[in-house]
Design an enzyme around this catalytic site. Structure first.
Site, PDB file in Angstrom:
ATOM      1  CE1 TYR A   1      -3.477   2.751   1.098  1.00  0.00           C
ATOM      2  CE2 TYR A   1      -1.949   3.231   2.889  1.00  0.00           C
ATOM      3  CZ  TYR A   1      -3.061   3.567   2.136  1.00  0.00           C
ATOM      4  OH  TYR A   1      -3.762   4.720   2.424  1.00  0.00           O
TER       5      TYR A   1
ATOM      6  CE  LYS B   1      -3.347   5.985  -0.637  1.00  0.00           C
ATOM      7  NZ  LYS B   1      -4.410   6.779  -1.280  1.00  0.00           N
TER       8      LYS B   1
HETATM    9  N1  LIG Z   1      -8.297   5.785   7.025  1.00  0.00           N
HETATM   10  C1  LIG Z   1      -7.013   6.056   7.089  1.00  0.00           C
HETATM   11  O1  LIG Z   1      -6.365   5.877   8.131  1.00  0.00           O
HETATM   12  C2  LIG Z   1      -6.308   6.640   5.892  1.00  0.00           C
HETATM   13  C3  LIG Z   1      -5.033   7.182   6.082  1.00  0.00           C
HETATM   14  C4  LIG Z   1      -4.376   7.727   5.000  1.00  0.00           C
HETATM   15  C5  LIG Z   1      -4.964   7.740   3.764  1.00  0.00           C
HETATM   16  N2  LIG Z   1      -6.200   7.198   3.594  1.00  0.00           N
HETATM   17  C6  LIG Z   1      -6.769   7.229   2.241  1.00  0.00           C
HETATM   18  O2  LIG Z   1      -8.035   7.836   2.298  1.00  0.00           O
HETATM   19  C7  LIG Z   1      -8.808   7.413   1.170  1.00  0.00           C
HETATM   20  C8  LIG Z   1     -10.223   7.078   1.629  1.00  0.00           C
HETATM   21  O3  LIG Z   1     -10.161   5.980   2.508  1.00  0.00           O
HETATM   22  P1  LIG Z   1     -11.048   5.861   3.829  1.00  0.00           P
HETATM   23  O4  LIG Z   1     -10.124   5.872   4.973  1.00  0.00           O
HETATM   24  O5  LIG Z   1     -12.178   6.797   3.789  1.00  0.00           O
HETATM   25  O6  LIG Z   1     -11.534   4.339   3.652  1.00  0.00           O
HETATM   26  P2  LIG Z   1     -12.986   3.655   3.547  1.00  0.00           P
HETATM   27  O7  LIG Z   1     -13.873   4.140   4.636  1.00  0.00           O
HETATM   28  O8  LIG Z   1     -12.682   2.187   3.466  1.00  0.00           O
HETATM   29  O9  LIG Z   1     -13.550   4.167   2.149  1.00  0.00           O
HETATM   30  C9  LIG Z   1     -12.955   3.770   0.957  1.00  0.00           C
HETATM   31  C10 LIG Z   1     -13.814   4.247  -0.204  1.00  0.00           C
HETATM   32  O10 LIG Z   1     -13.160   3.854  -1.434  1.00  0.00           O
HETATM   33  C11 LIG Z   1     -14.134   3.248  -2.281  1.00  0.00           C
HETATM   34  N3  LIG Z   1     -13.545   2.282  -3.203  1.00  0.00           N
HETATM   35  C12 LIG Z   1     -12.775   1.206  -2.933  1.00  0.00           C
HETATM   36  N4  LIG Z   1     -12.512   0.523  -4.066  1.00  0.00           N
HETATM   37  C13 LIG Z   1     -13.134   1.209  -5.068  1.00  0.00           C
HETATM   38  C14 LIG Z   1     -13.253   1.009  -6.462  1.00  0.00           C
HETATM   39  N5  LIG Z   1     -12.677  -0.049  -7.065  1.00  0.00           N
HETATM   40  N6  LIG Z   1     -13.963   1.891  -7.197  1.00  0.00           N
HETATM   41  C15 LIG Z   1     -14.569   2.954  -6.597  1.00  0.00           C
HETATM   42  N7  LIG Z   1     -14.495   3.190  -5.280  1.00  0.00           N
HETATM   43  C16 LIG Z   1     -13.788   2.317  -4.524  1.00  0.00           C
HETATM   44  C17 LIG Z   1     -15.114   2.586  -1.313  1.00  0.00           C
HETATM   45  O11 LIG Z   1     -16.392   2.421  -1.928  1.00  0.00           O
HETATM   46  P3  LIG Z   1     -17.016   1.036  -2.450  1.00  0.00           P
HETATM   47  O12 LIG Z   1     -16.444  -0.065  -1.636  1.00  0.00           O
HETATM   48  O13 LIG Z   1     -18.492   1.252  -2.290  1.00  0.00           O
HETATM   49  O14 LIG Z   1     -16.631   0.971  -3.903  1.00  0.00           O
HETATM   50  C18 LIG Z   1     -15.198   3.615  -0.208  1.00  0.00           C
HETATM   51  O15 LIG Z   1     -16.162   4.601  -0.527  1.00  0.00           O
HETATM   52  C19 LIG Z   1      -8.042   6.259   0.543  1.00  0.00           C
HETATM   53  O16 LIG Z   1      -7.362   6.702  -0.608  1.00  0.00           O
HETATM   54  C20 LIG Z   1      -7.039   5.872   1.620  1.00  0.00           C
HETATM   55  O17 LIG Z   1      -5.872   5.292   1.076  1.00  0.00           O
HETATM   56  C21 LIG Z   1      -6.890   6.651   4.625  1.00  0.00           C
END
Ligand SMILES: NC(=O)c1ccc[n+]([C@@H]2O[C@H](COP(=O)([O-])OP(=O)(O)OC[C@H]3O[C@@H](n4cnc5c(N)ncnc54)[C@H](OP(=O)(O)O)[C@@H]3O)[C@@H](O)[C@H]2O)c1
Length: 265
Positions: free
Chosen positions: A168, A172
């Protein structure tokens, strides 16, 4: 929590169209809500759009509106058909937040090729295809003040000693390079279209429950993140960071905003 602060710079996005990928959960869901409350027309996309549709109902009396579109960002045909639906319904889009992303529990020594492919396809290729198509339609429409925001990660700036996140982190790190590459391409065109990113530390979303393969990720967010040794961020913290980025004046381009929980390593 209610939106209790506003950014004057957001006035210019009122009534304009923002795409938010991954709007069905976590950061994308919260960001979509806030943008609509600020008067923006949001196209929220994901594979499962039920949550976006019900949020859209909830927000029906807000300033903007939320339109759910089904789109798997791994599939170029889904992206193209979403862009064409946006063109026919709204004329085009002015902001694109590439937020969809995931990690599997997948180390470099034991992860499967399928898991790595999915992470690459969503976190890197999907983000690039969305960005290319978004900027293409901006330029066709002669819109020179559009804004792309990538949701990167602190894992894109350093490799933590957490083997499940090593691949991952590689995806990134690619995003970190892509932000700078796109900035240079746009600058070479003398374009005023902006590219920015936000790089969160740990945020309480479905991200970790999904990584752990939990059956109902939404229902165990609190349980999963309560095991963290420090107080984690909430999705609204990152939503507000993106809004701050969007609210900056045209002359100002935030490159990549790192936002950590105060006590995170
Ligand atoms: N949470 C953390 O600690 C954290 C830290 C740093 C960065 N991030 C980044 O923040 C971003 C959002 O993540 P989050 O933390 O909000 O996670 P989350 O709650 O798991 O949400 C992830 C979202 O991505 C969508 N997704 C996954 N695969 C997809 C696909 N093939 N096509 C379209 N949509 C897709 C999911 O929707 P569906 O499953 O309905 O498609 C969901 O809406 C990501 O890029 C993640 O890497 C998160």
């Amino acid at each position: 929590m209610a939106t209790n602060f506003n950014y004057p710079g957001m006035e210019r996005w009122k009534g304009r169209v923002a795409i938010v990928t991954g709007a069905s959960a976590g950061i994308g869901y919260e960001l979509s809500k806030r943008l609509v409350q600020l008067g923006v027309v949001v196209v929220g996309c994901a594979r499962n759009i039920a949550a976006i549709e019900s949020l859209s109902q909830e927000l029906s009396t807000s300033g903007g509106k939320l339109v759910a579109m089904k789109c798997d960002v791994r599939k170029e045909e889904d992206i193209l058909s979403m862009m064409s639906a946006i063109k026919s319904q709204f004329g085009g889009a002015d902001v694109c937040v590439n937020n969809a992303g995931l990690s599997h529990n997948s180390s470099l020594l034991s992860g499967t090729t399928e898991q790595w492919k999915e992470m690459l396809e969503v976190n890197v290729l999907g983000l690039c295809m969305m960005t290319r198509e978004f900027i293409k339609q901006l330029r066709e429409r002669n819109v020179d003040d559009g804004h792309v925001v990538h949701v990167n990660s602190i894992a894109g700036h350093g490799v933590a000693n957490v083997s499940s996140l090593h691949f991952y982190s590689g995806t990134k790190f690619a995003v970190t390079a892509l932000i700078e590459g796109l900035r240079k391409e746009l600058r070479d065109l003398k374009s005023n279209i902006k590219i920015s990113a936000v790089s969160p530390g740990r945020v309480a979303t479905e991200f970790l429950p999904r990584l752990q393969g939990r059956e109902n990720p939404k229902d165990v967010i609190e349980e999963v993140y309560s095991k963290t040794a420090y107080v984690v961020l909430q999705p609204e913290d990152i939503a507000n960071s993106v809004i701050y980025i969007l609210a900056t004046p045209p002359r100002m381009q935030i490159h990549d905003m790192i936002v950590r929980p105060t006590q995170q390593d």
